[in-house]
Design an enzyme around this catalytic site. Structure first.
Site, PDB file in Angstrom:
ATOM      1  N   PHE A  29       0.838  -1.203   0.000  1.00  0.00           N
ATOM      2  CA  PHE A  29       0.000   0.000   0.000  1.00  0.00           C
ATOM      3  C   PHE A  29       0.880   1.263   0.000  1.00  0.00           C
ATOM      4  CE2 PHE A  29      -2.240   2.797   3.318  1.00  0.00           C
ATOM      5  CZ  PHE A  29      -2.814   3.614   2.364  1.00  0.00           C
ATOM      6  N   THR A  59       2.454  -9.830   1.496  1.00  0.00           N
ATOM      7  CA  THR A  59       1.263  -8.991   1.647  1.00  0.00           C
ATOM      8  C   THR A  59       1.155  -7.948   0.528  1.00  0.00           C
ATOM      9  OG1 THR A  59       2.436  -7.487   3.146  1.00  0.00           O
ATOM     10  CG2 THR A  59       1.164  -9.246   4.166  1.00  0.00           C
ATOM     11  N   ASP A  94      13.180 -11.350  -0.727  1.00  0.00           N
ATOM     12  CA  ASP A  94      12.797 -11.280   0.683  1.00  0.00           C
ATOM     13  C   ASP A  94      13.936 -10.631   1.456  1.00  0.00           C
ATOM     14  OD1 ASP A  94      12.193 -11.714   3.326  1.00  0.00           O
ATOM     15  OD2 ASP A  94      11.408 -13.745   2.990  1.00  0.00           O
ATOM     16  N   TYR A  99      20.327  -7.965  -2.329  1.00  0.00           N
ATOM     17  CA  TYR A  99      21.351  -7.665  -3.327  1.00  0.00           C
ATOM     18  C   TYR A  99      20.809  -6.638  -4.311  1.00  0.00           C
ATOM     19  CZ  TYR A  99      24.414  -8.079  -7.339  1.00  0.00           C
ATOM     20  OH  TYR A  99      25.257  -7.788  -8.367  1.00  0.00           O
ATOM     21  N   TYR A 159       4.975  -7.156  16.121  1.00  0.00           N
ATOM     22  CA  TYR A 159       5.132  -5.958  15.288  1.00  0.00           C
ATOM     23  C   TYR A 159       5.799  -4.841  16.094  1.00  0.00           C
ATOM     24  CZ  TYR A 159       3.680  -2.215  12.027  1.00  0.00           C
ATOM     25  OH  TYR A 159       3.637  -1.161  11.138  1.00  0.00           O
ATOM     26  N   TYR A 217      23.429   2.194  13.952  1.00  0.00           N
ATOM     27  CA  TYR A 217      24.178   2.409  12.702  1.00  0.00           C
ATOM     28  C   TYR A 217      24.514   3.887  12.531  1.00  0.00           C
ATOM     29  CZ  TYR A 217      24.539  -2.137  10.501  1.00  0.00           C
ATOM     30  OH  TYR A 217      24.916  -3.422  10.189  1.00  0.00           O
TER      31      TYR A 217
END
Ligand code: UDP
Length: 329
Positions: free
Chosen positions: A14, A38, A59, A65, A148, A162
């Site tokens: 979406f 999804t 995935d 890559y 989630y 990071y």
């Protein structure tokens, strides 16, 4: 000068598909990546012929890559509805954690700036209202939404690490409830649920007494906020959402009016850990990004309703046209 290249994960979803549209329109070279659990290729098929659009079926939780240079990464891959978390809890945890780690590594290798999609769910069932970015939240790690909420909290922590450890250019957006065309009709979220019920001639199911609140943002407004945040120089989390708060019962009444359905509003039990109230404090977005939502709910709902009305009947009556089983190993 060569075009800016941007990777959009969850590009067939979406929000991801609307971002693909926006960045193609802005003259970027867009690489959409999705595992299609999804997401749906229908959301981006209109872009396939565009010379500055490519799709990669992969995935991000496993490995990422991307050949060539990359200037920007938008990490939007994730299931995003409570029903999906229940059906694919481990994939939800993996994409927010392992997927995010892979993309941060990619950003570092490519010297790209990365924006990660976080969520108002990091505030859990909030005890501070409206929610400001400084609020730490009230999350149940072992409840049904924990997969989630905790994945997204981990995502934010990893992204900050990071930034501080590697000096990576990072951005974190906390997205509040957003709606618009291309939402999955049967993913259980409240807006497609109510509109789908109205279109099928079913009663509208309000969970609990309907006094819980949400604040709904139209997708174009959200995309504008993301666009501005990516180009900003601010690395701490920023709420993007529409502060126009409404109870779910009032929302159901609005949908009854909009669709003209003669069906009833009925009650169903409230899901575990369903947040009682949610409204973004958008002071930061206003001052840092000069952003605020422009589309009011009446306008946005009309556009979204017209979209759902235009879908083929089989989609309308398919309880969930996503076959998760084939992806789950
Ligand atoms: N909800 C509802 N009926 C439905 C689906 C959802 O009353 O058929 C309620 C749900 O309990 C929640 C709100 O609508 O209070 C928003 O739910 P959604 O799943 O869209 O998103 P959330 O904000 O909870 O992640």
């Amino acid at each position: 000068m060569s075009k800016k290249r941007i990777l959009i994960t969850g590009g067939a979803g979406f929000l991801g598909s609307h971002l693909c549209d926006r960045y193609v329109k802005e003259g970027y070279h867009v690489i959409a990546m999705d595992n299609l659990i999804t997401g749906d290729l229908k959301n981006i098929e209109h872009l396939f012929k565009h010379p500055d659009f490519e799709f990669s079926h992969s995935d991000v939780s496993k490995f990422v890559y991307v050949p060539g240079k990359l200037d920007y990464i938008l990490h939007f891959a994730s299931p995003a509805s409570p029903i999906d978390y229940l059906k694919i809890p481990i994939q939800t945890l993996k994409v927010g954690s392992l997927g995010t780690h892979n993309l941060l590594g990619l950003a570092l290798a490519k010297k790209a700036r990365i924006l990660v999609a976080s969520t108002s769910e990091v505030y859990g069932d909030p005890l501070v209202h409206p929610q400001v970015e400084e609020y730490y939240g009230n999350v149940d790690p072992v409840g049904p939404r924990g997969v989630y909420d905790e994945a997204k909290r981990f995502q934010e922590a990893m992204t900050m690490a990071y930034h501080t450890f590697h000096g990576l250019e990072t951005r974190i957006i906390r997205i509040f409830n957003t709606y618009g065309p291309r939402m999955r009709l049967n993913d259980g979220r409240v807006l497609p649920a109510f509109i789908g019920q109205a279109l099928r001639g079913e009663d509208l199911t309000v969970f609990g007494d309907g006094s819980q609140t949400r604040s709904f943002c139209y997708v174009d407004d959200l995309v504008e906020g993301i666009y501005r945040l990516l180009l900003s120089d601010y690395h701490l989390p920023v709420n993007i959402g529409n502060p126009d708060e409404i109870t779910i019962l009032q929302f159901a009444e609005e949908i009854v009016k909009l669709t003209g359905t003669t069906q009833k509003i009925i009650r169903k039990s409230l899901p575990v850990n369903d947040p009682k109230q949610r409204r973004p404090d958008i002071t930061k977005a206003k001052s840092l990004l000069k952003w605020e939502p422009k589309v009011n709910r009446a306008e946005g709902l009309k556009i979204t309703y017209d979209y759902f009305k235009s879908l083929p009947k089989e989609v309308l009556f398919d309880r969930d046209h996503k076959n998760f089983e084939q992806y789950i190993r």
